[in-house]
Design a protein around this motif. Structure first.
Motif, PDB file in Angstrom:
ATOM      1  N   TYR A   1      -5.758  10.421   3.343  1.00 55.10           N
ATOM      2  CA  TYR A   1      -4.756  10.339   2.326  1.00 55.10           C
ATOM      3  C   TYR A   1      -5.606  10.925   0.852  1.00 55.10           C
ATOM      4  O   TYR A   1      -6.580  10.331   0.536  1.00 55.10           O
ATOM      5  CB  TYR A   1      -4.392   8.745   2.035  1.00 55.10           C
ATOM      6  N   VAL A   2      -4.647  11.689   0.232  1.00 61.94           N
ATOM      7  CA  VAL A   2      -5.241  12.235  -0.896  1.00 61.94           C
ATOM      8  C   VAL A   2      -5.448  11.079  -2.272  1.00 61.94           C
ATOM      9  O   VAL A   2      -6.259  11.285  -3.153  1.00 61.94           O
ATOM     10  CB  VAL A   2      -4.247  13.528  -1.335  1.00 61.94           C
TER      11      VAL A   2
ATOM     12  N   SER B   1       0.939  -1.290   0.107  1.00 67.72           N
ATOM     13  CA  SER B   1       0.188   0.073  -0.106  1.00 67.72           C
ATOM     14  C   SER B   1       0.823   1.197   0.098  1.00 67.72           C
ATOM     15  O   SER B   1       1.754   1.318   0.851  1.00 67.72           O
ATOM     16  CB  SER B   1      -0.917  -0.061   1.434  1.00 67.72           C
TER      17      SER B   1
ATOM     18  N   MET C   1       0.539   5.277   0.329  1.00 61.76           N
ATOM     19  CA  MET C   1      -0.591   6.128   0.773  1.00 61.76           C
ATOM     20  C   MET C   1      -0.016   7.605   0.758  1.00 61.76           C
ATOM     21  O   MET C   1       1.025   7.866   1.686  1.00 61.76           O
ATOM     22  CB  MET C   1      -1.109   5.591   2.091  1.00 61.76           C
TER      23      MET C   1
ATOM     24  N   HIS D   1      -2.630   0.264  -4.374  1.00 65.92           N
ATOM     25  CA  HIS D   1      -2.163  -1.092  -3.489  1.00 65.92           C
ATOM     26  C   HIS D   1      -1.905  -2.045  -4.715  1.00 65.92           C
ATOM     27  O   HIS D   1      -2.473  -2.129  -5.685  1.00 65.92           O
ATOM     28  CB  HIS D   1      -3.486  -1.575  -2.702  1.00 65.92           C
TER      29      HIS D   1
ATOM     30  N   MET E   1      -4.161   6.686  -2.825  1.00 68.27           N
ATOM     31  CA  MET E   1      -3.444   5.494  -2.519  1.00 68.27           C
ATOM     32  C   MET E   1      -3.435   4.476  -3.780  1.00 68.27           C
ATOM     33  O   MET E   1      -4.215   4.772  -4.706  1.00 68.27           O
ATOM     34  CB  MET E   1      -4.247   4.744  -1.435  1.00 68.27           C
TER      35      MET E   1
ATOM     36  N   VAL F   1      -6.270   1.638  -7.632  1.00 65.40           N
ATOM     37  CA  VAL F   1      -5.762   2.987  -7.353  1.00 65.40           C
ATOM     38  C   VAL F   1      -6.992   3.908  -6.792  1.00 65.40           C
ATOM     39  O   VAL F   1      -8.214   3.591  -7.268  1.00 65.40           O
ATOM     40  CB  VAL F   1      -5.609   3.744  -8.611  1.00 65.40           C
ATOM     41  N   ASP F   2      -6.877   4.537  -5.575  1.00 64.99           N
ATOM     42  CA  ASP F   2      -8.051   5.218  -4.938  1.00 64.99           C
ATOM     43  C   ASP F   2      -7.711   6.828  -4.943  1.00 64.99           C
ATOM     44  O   ASP F   2      -6.490   7.131  -4.776  1.00 64.99           O
ATOM     45  CB  ASP F   2      -7.883   4.963  -3.492  1.00 64.99           C
ATOM     46  N   LYS F   3      -8.819   7.436  -5.145  1.00 62.39           N
ATOM     47  CA  LYS F   3      -8.717   8.862  -4.886  1.00 62.39           C
ATOM     48  C   LYS F   3      -9.414   9.476  -3.617  1.00 62.39           C
ATOM     49  O   LYS F   3     -10.669   8.884  -3.715  1.00 62.39           O
ATOM     50  CB  LYS F   3      -9.386   9.607  -5.933  1.00 62.39           C
TER      51      LYS F   3
END
Lengths: 105, 105
Positions: B56-57, B5, B7, B61, B59, B42-44
């Protein structure tokens, strides 16, 4: 789609029952949320960067169609689900909602 | 299986180019790691708990068979991959390696 990340900060002596979390708590969450929770993942922290301890002792991420779907599925059961937390940890989790930019690539 | 991860802590004014991250950086990571990276997400960041900003702006994984597979795939390209970070952010990420307890349930 959105992802709800629940992240349990690590500290020396932090209590966290990974088996209970996997076998009882997360299935409870899924059972109560029903189809509002599309699926979930569970992580156990192994290490941080450059040999440091893991920042989080454990994390889960669960996936919903929207923030509204999450709230609709979670809110009616918040007391039961949050009330189960002391059964596996004394750590207060960090919660984040993210937009799923890439689900799997 | 393990999950790495990455972050990126959020802060007022933090610079993060989500499009570059999705379209350039993560495909670069996957291309260089080859089959050592099974897949990635991918995360926003949208929000934190109780109306707070997201912790977190962004991330990502990424998933590997083992810590050894991760190191074997990542280490030869660390300079190129890390060198690309200033192209999308000025934030130093928090990195964690986790055991995948539940991949998808």
């Amino acid at each position: 789609m959105i992802k709800v990340s629940v992240m349990y900060p690590n500290s020396p002596g932090a209590r966290f029952d990974h088996e209970y979390y996997r076998d009882k708590h997360m299935p409870l969450l899924k059972a109560r949320m029903g189809s509002s929770c599309k699926y979930y993942t569970v992580d156990k922290g192994l290490a941080g960067g450059a040999g440091a301890p893991a920042t989080y002792v454990a994390m889960c991420h669960f996936f919903c169609d929207s923030v509204e779907a999450y709230q609709r599925g979670f809110s009616p059961h918040v007391q039961e689900i949050m009330g189960d937390i002391p059964n596996y940890t004394d750590v207060s989790p960090v919660v984040q909602i993210s937009e799923v930019v890439v689900e799997r690539s």
